[in-house]
Design a protein around this motif. Structure first.
Motif, short mmCIF file in Angstrom:
data_model
loop_
_atom_site.label_atom_id
_atom_site.label_comp_id
_atom_site.label_asym_id
_atom_site.label_seq_id
_atom_site.Cartn_x
_atom_site.Cartn_y
_atom_site.Cartn_z
N ASN A 155 13.91 64.94 27.70
CA ASN A 155 15.00 65.62 28.40
C ASN A 155 14.44 66.43 29.55
O ASN A 155 13.57 67.27 29.36
CB ASN A 155 15.73 66.53 27.40
N VAL A 190 18.15 62.37 31.19
CA VAL A 190 17.62 61.91 29.92
C VAL A 190 16.75 60.71 30.24
O VAL A 190 17.23 59.69 30.73
CB VAL A 190 18.76 61.54 28.95
N ARG A 229 8.98 53.94 22.52
CA ARG A 229 9.43 54.68 23.69
C ARG A 229 9.76 56.11 23.30
O ARG A 229 10.19 56.37 22.18
CB ARG A 229 10.68 54.02 24.29
N VAL A 276 11.95 59.55 24.26
CA VAL A 276 13.07 60.07 25.04
C VAL A 276 12.76 61.51 25.42
O VAL A 276 12.45 62.34 24.57
CB VAL A 276 14.39 59.99 24.24
N GLU A 282 13.89 57.77 29.37
CA GLU A 282 13.27 56.96 28.34
C GLU A 282 11.91 56.56 28.91
O GLU A 282 11.84 55.96 29.98
CB GLU A 282 14.13 55.72 28.11
#
Lengths: 186, 402
Positions: B22, B37, B18, B20, B39
């Motif tokens: 922003n 944020v 995965r 992440v 995922e």
């Protein structure tokens, strides 16, 4: 209050006495006080009972308080009251159209109360805000972190002993006593 | 070995890997300073965590050191797309605590202004929602209409946005000459314009692709998350505070509370369009019954005496002095007043210690609570849909962070 206003006030809060009676019957000793003012009902309850009470309010078919409107707190430091904080909940019933305020006193030395996120996931942000600005802990909250202030902030701004401005302003009369801070740039 | 399925389904390909990402707080599609944020699994959102506080201004702390009149100016700055709604909610709260009445002219004018504000706010929603999904011309059209509303607010208060026009006790100034005419011409023009926008979007294939079935918020989840306002009604819950527990005279107006069915982005879009039509009806009714008379309560303990009295009346001078130096005192006790702002339940919880400043004034901001629903509706959608989703919940960050 005019007659019209009184009628509206009554319509806004259709006599909540049955609500209070039901809560009293179920929680007896846990209910510390019941107040009625300007058509609004407030129940003051021991903080240990808050989750049970909230569940009762939500699940009882005659009460059906299915909407948790708000969670907030009041700091009574300036009014010299013990215990220092009240956590204030506003419940509303969408099907029954009635509103109820519940207050739970929380002491300064152990400002902890159980979270309501187990009943309403939507309590998460308001509880985090109360934690952030008042420093009241919500036991069992899945993510109790600061929400409005920066993560590394020290202090809880809405407490009454937290100054409105960061530092005392220097004048000629208090030049000797003002705490000087080195700003690091100049 | 048949790898067709694997190749067509990127999620399976990436497996547990995965990323992440922003998003914001300075992203043009996050409506101000919302930071998310994310995922991601490929382009699919698995988890979405809103990070807020970038616009935190500490209004609730500032309320405690200003008197009740001064605090009106702070309420403008929370939901800056609906400043008059905030003024209204705050004024109703203080009036309830003071137990004072508002003259009929002010009461009717307030309803008209607040409903115009609702139209203006929903227009901004429509503009940004359309622009986020690529329909830029709608943005320009909506802002053209909103400009006319801002002109009306400026005519009344001298300010386009930070009006501070509705105050405890009535209105800051009387409605200006020309008010009725400009509102009337807006009301005559607006429904046709709205139909035009609807013709551009509702049946539009691309618009439907982007909105129908996207970001479904089931009714029970909406309630559990505390969602209110158009977002809740689009999910099929019939709850509008104006109807359920009328305030400020709403019980005297005829209007319908539209309720959606599907709870997706398209429902929320239709919801706001229909609400604008209902608001037009309310403003029309208000305009037709606008009485003559004072715009501010005659209670000298709350309202400033007219300038002309100061030279002749000792009592007026004393009242003026008291109000200007100290402000009025509000009886000790607590009061909660909720209104239906364009974004949902806007509640003011006032705790007074009997002085001329609030001991504690809490604002239950609808956007702050509504934004929690983002994580629920975003899961499983593409990042591009997330952009449409943020717009459809219509958060105002000034109100989220306060």
């Amino acid at each position: 209050m005019s007659e019209q206003q009184a009628a509206v006030a009554e319509a806004t809060n259709p006599i909540p006495t049955p609500v209070v009676a039901k809560v009293r019957e179920q929680f007896g000793e846990q209910v510390l006080e019941v107040r009625e003012r300007l058509g609004e009902t407030t129940i003051v309850v021991r903080s240990e009972a808050i989750v049970a009470l909230a569940r009762f309010l939500r699940d009882h078919p005659d009460l059906a308080f299915n909407h948790l409107s708000d969670v907030t707190a009041v700091d009574y430091l300036n009014l010299n009251r013990e215990p220092r904080f009240d956590v204030v909940y506003h419940f509303y019933s969408i099907p029954k159209r009635h509103r109820l305020r519940v207050r739970a006193p929380v002491p300064e030395d152990d400002p902890t109360i159980a979270t309501l996120t187990v009943l309403w996931p939507g309590a998460s942000f308001p509880e985090r805000e109360v934690y952030d600005l008042f420093g009241i802990q919500f036991a069992g909250h899945p993510d109790l972190t600061r929400i409005l202030m920066p993560d590394d902030w020290v202090g809880h701004p809405l407490r009454k002993d937290y100054p409105i401005y960061g530092e005392e302003i220097e004048f000629s009369h208090n030049r000797e006593t003002v705490e000087r801070k080195t700003l690091g740039y100049g | 070995m048949d790898r067709t399925h694997e190749l067509l389904d990127p999620i399976q390909q990436t497996g547990e890997e995965r990323m992440v990402l922003n998003l914001g707080p300075q992203h043009p599609a996050t409506h101000g300073v919302l930071r998310l944020v994310l995922e991601l699994e490929g382009e699919t959102v698995v988890n979405c965590k809103p990070v807020i506080g970038y616009l935190h201004t500490g209004f609730e702390k500032s309320f405690e050191v200003r008197n009740y009149l001064q605090n009106v100016t702070l309420t403008d700055r929370m939901d800056y797309l609906a400043p008059l709604s905030n003024n209204f909610g705050y004024s109703l709260t203080v009036e309830k605590a003071l137990q004072i009445e508002v003259p009929p002219r002010a009461a009717v004018a307030r309803i008209a202004l607040v409903e115009l504000t609702r139209i203006g706010s929903h227009l901004t929603y429509l503009a940004s929602q359309a622009m986020d999904t690529g329909a830029i011309s709608i943005f320009l059209y909506c802002f053209r209409e909103r400009e006319k509303l801002l002109d009306i607010f400026e005519l009344c208060s001298g300010q386009r946005m930070m009006t501070s026009y509705i105050r405890p006790g009535g209105l800051a100034l009387d409605l200006p000459p020309g008010f009725e005419k400009s509102v009337d011409s807006f009301l005559n023009e607006f429904p046709a314009r709205l139909a035009e926008y609807e013709a551009l979007l509702t049946e539009n294939g691309i618009w439907q692709e982007r909105t129908v079935g996207v970001g479904i918020l089931p009714a029970e989840d909406a309630i559990a998350l505390g969602v209110t306002g158009p977002n809740l009604r689009a999910s099929g819950i019939d709850w509008d505070i104006r109807k359920a527990t009328p305030y400020g005279g709403y019980e005297e107006y005829e209007f319908a509370v539209p309720v959606g069915t599907r709870g997706d982005v398209f429902s929320r879009y239709q919801q706001r369009l229909t609400e604008m039509r209902e608001s037009v009806k309310i403003v029309r009714q208000a305009l037709n019954r606008l009485p003559a008379g004072p715009h501010m309560t005659r209670d000298r303990k709350v309202a400033y005496p007219p300038r002309s009295e100061l030279a002749t009346s000792m009592e007026a001078l004393i009242h003026h002095f008291k109000l200007a130096t100290e402000g009025y005192r509000v009886p000790a006790g607590e009061v909660y007043q909720a209104i239906e702002s364009p974004r949902g339940e806007l509640g003011f919880y006032l705790v007074s210690d009997g002085s001329s400043r609030p001991y504690r004034l809490r604002v239950r901001a609808p956007s702050f609570v509504n934004i929690q629903a983002l994580a629920r509706v975003a899961a499983g959608h593409l990042v591009a849909d997330l952009i449409a989703l943020i717009g459809s919940l219509d958060p105002v960050m000034g109100e989220v962070d306060r």
